[in-house]
Write a protein that holds these residues in place. Structure first.
Motif, mmCIF file in Angstrom:
data_model
loop_
_atom_site.group_PDB
_atom_site.id
_atom_site.type_symbol
_atom_site.label_atom_id
_atom_site.label_comp_id
_atom_site.label_asym_id
_atom_site.label_seq_id
_atom_site.Cartn_x
_atom_site.Cartn_y
_atom_site.Cartn_z
ATOM 1 N N CYS A 47 85.639 14.876 9.924
ATOM 2 C CA CYS A 47 86.777 15.444 9.209
ATOM 3 C C CYS A 47 87.712 16.128 10.212
ATOM 4 C CB CYS A 47 86.270 16.450 8.189
ATOM 5 S SG CYS A 47 87.581 17.388 7.403
ATOM 6 N N ASP A 73 89.761 18.443 9.677
ATOM 7 C CA ASP A 73 89.918 19.868 9.375
ATOM 8 C C ASP A 73 88.728 20.693 9.829
ATOM 9 O OD1 ASP A 73 92.396 19.686 8.377
ATOM 10 O OD2 ASP A 73 91.822 19.757 6.261
ATOM 11 N N CYS A 74 87.547 20.292 9.366
ATOM 12 C CA CYS A 74 86.412 21.169 9.645
ATOM 13 C C CYS A 74 85.436 20.569 10.658
ATOM 14 C CB CYS A 74 85.710 21.562 8.343
ATOM 15 S SG CYS A 74 85.103 20.189 7.379
ATOM 16 N N CYS A 76 85.853 14.316 2.751
ATOM 17 C CA CYS A 76 84.956 15.241 3.429
ATOM 18 C C CYS A 76 84.181 16.016 2.369
ATOM 19 C CB CYS A 76 85.774 16.192 4.293
ATOM 20 S SG CYS A 76 84.759 17.523 4.989
ATOM 21 N N CYS A 104 84.707 20.192 2.997
ATOM 22 C CA CYS A 104 85.901 20.936 2.590
ATOM 23 C C CYS A 104 86.664 20.237 1.465
ATOM 24 C CB CYS A 104 86.817 21.184 3.785
ATOM 25 S SG CYS A 104 87.616 19.691 4.410
HETATM 26 ZN ZN ZN Z 1 86.310 18.796 6.092
#
Ligand code: ZN
Length: 115
Positions: free
Chosen positions: A90, A92-93, A74, A77
């Motif tokens: 991604c 996570d984000c 990614c 991040c």
């Molecule tokens: Zn990310």
């Protein structure tokens, strides 16, 4: 069978890589790195390779195929992880710009000559 074209290309590169000052070079093994998403079937590739290397320095060379995992990163991040399929987001984000940094390669890693 698109492995035939790939095998021909690999053989061309391998032959060019052989040292020119050797009289009768024989290749013991060809070590390949093949991404899991490259859609190459290893046993088809080995089969094609054996056919087209007859009477060349690569005849009887062993194909060592290392399957390279699909690695996604990614850009937003910096998270990096392995996946089994292409990933476009991604975890996570969510909005992150992701890119595949390995998994599609078809490369010759090294080549071993017979003593
Ligand atoms: Zn990310």
């Amino acid at each position: 069978m698109h492995e035939m074209g790939i095998a021909q290309e690999l053989v061309r590169i391998a032959l060019e890589a052989l040292p020119r000052d050797l009289k009768d070079p024989k290749v013991a093994s060809l070590n390949l790195r093949i991404g899991k998403l490259s859609s190459v079937v290893p046993h088809s590739l080995t089969f094609c390779f054996e056919i087209i290397t007859k009477d060349t320095p690569l005849e009887h060379a062993r194909l060592d195929i290392e399957r390279v995992p699909v690695v996604i990163r990614c850009d937003t991040c910096g998270r990096q992880w392995e996946a089994d399929t292409p990933v476009f987001r991604c975890p996570d984000c969510e909005n992150g710009q992701v890119q595949m940094i390995s998994g599609r390669e078809i490369d010759i890693d090294s080549l071993t000559l017979m003593e």
